[in-house]
Design a protein around this motif. Structure first.
Motif, short mmCIF file in Angstrom:
data_model
loop_
_atom_site.label_atom_id
_atom_site.label_comp_id
_atom_site.label_asym_id
_atom_site.label_seq_id
_atom_site.Cartn_x
_atom_site.Cartn_y
_atom_site.Cartn_z
N ARG A 1 85.82 29.87 -49.39
CA ARG A 1 85.72 31.08 -50.20
C ARG A 1 84.26 31.49 -50.38
NH1 ARG A 1 90.41 32.11 -53.70
NH2 ARG A 1 91.99 30.52 -53.32
N LEU A 2 84.03 32.80 -50.36
CA LEU A 2 82.72 33.30 -50.73
C LEU A 2 82.63 33.25 -52.24
CD1 LEU A 2 80.05 34.82 -50.05
CD2 LEU A 2 81.34 36.93 -50.25
N GLU A 3 81.68 32.48 -52.75
CA GLU A 3 81.51 32.38 -54.21
C GLU A 3 80.56 33.48 -54.64
OE1 GLU A 3 82.04 29.68 -56.64
OE2 GLU A 3 83.26 28.40 -55.34
N ILE A 4 81.03 34.38 -55.45
CA ILE A 4 80.17 35.46 -55.93
C ILE A 4 79.64 35.06 -57.29
CG2 ILE A 4 80.04 37.91 -56.45
CD1 ILE A 4 82.33 38.23 -54.44
N ARG A 5 78.36 34.70 -57.32
CA ARG A 5 77.78 34.15 -58.55
C ARG A 5 77.52 35.26 -59.54
NH1 ARG A 5 73.50 29.47 -58.02
NH2 ARG A 5 73.86 29.75 -60.23
N ASN A 6 77.78 34.94 -60.80
CA ASN A 6 77.53 35.87 -61.90
C ASN A 6 78.08 37.26 -61.60
OD1 ASN A 6 76.70 36.85 -64.33
ND2 ASN A 6 74.53 37.00 -63.77
N PHE A 7 79.33 37.33 -61.18
CA PHE A 7 79.93 38.63 -60.89
C PHE A 7 79.95 39.47 -62.17
CE2 PHE A 7 83.45 41.62 -60.87
CZ PHE A 7 83.12 42.36 -59.75
N ASN A 8 79.60 40.74 -62.02
CA ASN A 8 79.63 41.68 -63.15
C ASN A 8 79.73 43.09 -62.58
OD1 ASN A 8 76.91 42.86 -62.79
ND2 ASN A 8 76.26 40.75 -63.17
N PRO A 9 79.90 44.09 -63.44
CA PRO A 9 80.11 45.44 -62.91
C PRO A 9 78.98 45.97 -62.03
CG PRO A 9 80.72 45.34 -65.24
CD PRO A 9 80.07 44.04 -64.90
N PHE A 10 77.80 45.33 -62.07
CA PHE A 10 76.66 45.80 -61.28
C PHE A 10 76.53 45.10 -59.92
CE2 PHE A 10 75.59 46.05 -65.81
CZ PHE A 10 75.34 47.41 -65.93
N ILE B 1 81.27 46.53 -45.17
CA ILE B 1 82.13 45.35 -45.14
C ILE B 1 81.38 44.17 -45.77
CG2 ILE B 1 83.32 43.73 -43.58
CD1 ILE B 1 84.62 46.36 -43.45
N ILE B 2 82.10 43.39 -46.56
CA ILE B 2 81.53 42.17 -47.13
C ILE B 2 81.96 41.02 -46.22
CG2 ILE B 2 81.40 40.69 -49.18
CD1 ILE B 2 82.72 43.13 -50.69
N ARG B 3 80.98 40.28 -45.70
CA ARG B 3 81.29 39.19 -44.77
C ARG B 3 80.81 37.85 -45.31
NH1 ARG B 3 82.46 42.02 -39.82
NH2 ARG B 3 81.26 43.92 -40.03
N ASN B 4 81.44 36.79 -44.84
CA ASN B 4 81.00 35.43 -45.14
C ASN B 4 81.18 34.62 -43.87
OD1 ASN B 4 80.18 33.20 -46.70
ND2 ASN B 4 82.32 32.64 -47.12
N ARG B 5 80.10 34.08 -43.35
CA ARG B 5 80.16 33.31 -42.10
C ARG B 5 80.91 34.07 -41.01
NH1 ARG B 5 79.65 27.48 -43.50
NH2 ARG B 5 79.04 27.49 -45.66
N GLY B 6 80.63 35.35 -40.92
CA GLY B 6 81.21 36.14 -39.84
C GLY B 6 82.61 36.66 -40.10
N HIS C 1 84.16 50.75 -55.75
CA HIS C 1 85.48 50.18 -55.50
C HIS C 1 85.32 49.02 -54.53
CE1 HIS C 1 87.27 54.36 -56.45
NE2 HIS C 1 87.42 53.58 -57.49
N VAL C 2 85.80 47.86 -54.91
CA VAL C 2 85.72 46.70 -54.04
C VAL C 2 87.13 46.18 -53.79
CG1 VAL C 2 84.52 44.51 -53.63
CG2 VAL C 2 83.66 46.09 -55.36
N ILE C 3 87.44 45.83 -52.56
CA ILE C 3 88.67 45.09 -52.28
C ILE C 3 88.28 43.80 -51.58
CG2 ILE C 3 90.22 47.10 -52.13
CD1 ILE C 3 90.02 46.90 -49.07
N TRP C 4 89.00 42.72 -51.92
CA TRP C 4 88.72 41.42 -51.32
C TRP C 4 90.00 40.80 -50.78
CZ3 TRP C 4 86.80 42.06 -56.48
CH2 TRP C 4 85.41 42.06 -56.62
N ARG C 5 89.87 40.02 -49.73
CA ARG C 5 90.96 39.13 -49.33
C ARG C 5 91.05 38.04 -50.36
NH1 ARG C 5 92.20 37.49 -43.24
NH2 ARG C 5 93.02 35.70 -44.38
N PRO C 6 92.20 37.88 -51.00
CA PRO C 6 92.24 36.94 -52.12
C PRO C 6 92.04 35.49 -51.71
CG PRO C 6 94.42 37.86 -51.70
CD PRO C 6 93.46 38.60 -50.81
N ASP C 7 92.24 35.17 -50.43
CA ASP C 7 92.06 33.78 -50.01
C ASP C 7 90.62 33.47 -49.61
OD1 ASP C 7 92.26 35.51 -47.86
OD2 ASP C 7 93.14 34.00 -46.54
N ARG C 8 89.76 34.50 -49.61
CA ARG C 8 88.40 34.26 -49.10
C ARG C 8 87.31 34.46 -50.14
NH1 ARG C 8 88.77 36.90 -43.04
NH2 ARG C 8 90.17 35.30 -42.19
N VAL C 9 87.70 34.63 -51.40
CA VAL C 9 86.68 34.92 -52.38
C VAL C 9 86.99 34.22 -53.71
CG1 VAL C 9 87.71 36.98 -53.41
CG2 VAL C 9 85.26 36.85 -53.19
N ALA C 10 85.96 33.86 -54.44
CA ALA C 10 86.09 33.40 -55.82
C ALA C 10 84.97 34.06 -56.60
CB ALA C 10 85.97 31.88 -55.89
#
Lengths: 246, 246
Positions: free
Chosen positions: A80-89, A137-142, A229-238
């Motif tokens: 999973r791509l860990e998004i640190r300190n996620f917030n509206p910005f 596109i938001i990518r993690n390790r390709g 607006h952000v959409i994520w694959r739920p299995d690839r992000v935290a």
């Protein structure tokens, strides 16, 4: 957990639960091989078709994976791509120091219309000048993790899209615009079924669940200055949130 | 979008897409009746089995619902519990002013063990005295939205569970304990497949996705003072985040 051969629950279904339990308790750790069909048949005195059906269903559910010529493995936990300190910005363009690393898929100017205002959940004002819309596109390790779409009002930033296309730096773009930078943000996070386009974009099955965020940013002067607006694959992000309180 | 009778894509599948498109563009609004099978057959010159299959699949996907004796309707948008200003403290017991409104499903003392420490992602310390574990159901208009589980170290709050069982107020429970109240919090939000127990609890199908939060709260003195695990039905909740920045 033991198999109960007198139960009304089919044996293959009990075996599925047993395997899931062994995965949950790390007897069969993630990424590791599980015993062969034959070994399971002998250990639990089950018939081959029973074991085969349980394994086939767990494979189709994504719990087990078959590696040809090697055997059956517990699916590895998705990276999973860990998004640190996620917030509206987090994904705001206006709040970014630099956007040099972003590869935009599209940069376009959306004309003001009732349909646009309604799709953004905004009141329709004839005087509105439309929005610049940037997607990437938001990518993690390709791998595609998600997609981001930022909307910035043309009335506040008349040349934003053109400046991005001509690779101006944020420092140049925001010069004299500091009053319009985001200072307050709200964000709604939820899960909904993917549209067909989103499913294709994120390589998931149609109508499978996606995680989304709808962020609205306002300037100190209370102007709506950016919608993200952000959409994520739920299995690839935290998403990681942080907060303090006094 | 038009149906292409020469395409390789089966007609019922094209019709599904057409209906989804009409729902997305509010031609068939949420909660409203769609035209009858016969009307769709005539409008699009399709055979009855084609229309029937498209509708049957959309019903099984939850997009359409059949109301007996009335007709076929677009499923209404689920009523979501909006959690305002969600943050790592939202479901904390120690950060609550009052817990009189919470109906606990369980209040138990978990003994310190390697297995417990590992399940909480903590290092195992022999000196640890275990955790109080409190669970309760999150409801909205009578429906289960999710479940919360708070874990509080016995070493910091030796009588917490007993005090809750005897209905002491938070004011009494926290007297002289202010140094151990949460002042910093982190929270991980993600989506994962439901375990069998979770699926039964939230009345969803096995291994269907659930939204979860794993929150860790620390006191001013940097002691871990509470762990909160939340699971939600992803169709019944929306989290709202708020933030300011200088």
């Amino acid at each position: 957990m033991k198999l109960d051969k007198r139960s009304n629950i089919p044996l293959y279904s009990q075996l599925k639960d047993l395997i899931l339990e062994r995965i949950a308790s790390d007897i069969y750790p993630a990424g590791q091989q599980i015993p062969s069909e034959l070994t399971l048949c002998e250990e639990l005195t089950l018939s081959r078709p029973t074991v085969r059906q349980a394994i086939a269903e767990l494979v189709s559910e994504g719990v087990l994976v078959i590696q040809k010529g090697k055997g059956t493995f517990v699916a590895a936990e998705p990276e999973r791509l860990e998004i640190r300190n996620f917030n509206p910005f987090t994904y705001s363009l206006l709040a970014s120091k630099s956007i040099a690393d972003i590869e935009f898929s599209t940069v376009e100017k959306l004309k003001n219309s009732e349909a646009l205002a309604s799709s953004l959940g905004l009141p329709y004002l004839e005087s509105q000048a439309g929005f610049w819309a940037m997607t990437w596109i938001i990518r993690n390790r390709g791998l595609e993790v998600g997609q981001c779409r930022s909307l910035i009002p043309v009335s506040l930033f008349p040349d934003f899209g053109d400046q991005i296309k001509s690779s101006k730096t944020m420092l140049d773009i925001l010069a004299n615009k500091y009053a319009y930078l985001p200072s307050k943000g709200q964000c709604q996070l939820a899960v909904r079924p993917a549209s067909n386009d989103e499913a294709a974009l994120l390589d998931v099955t149609r109508r499978s669940p996606i995680l989304f965020a709808d962020c609205r940013l306002a300037s100190r002067s209370e102007h709506l200055c950016e919608i993200v607006h952000v959409i994520w694959r739920p299995d690839r992000v935290a998403l990681n949130l942080e907060a303090g309180r006094s």
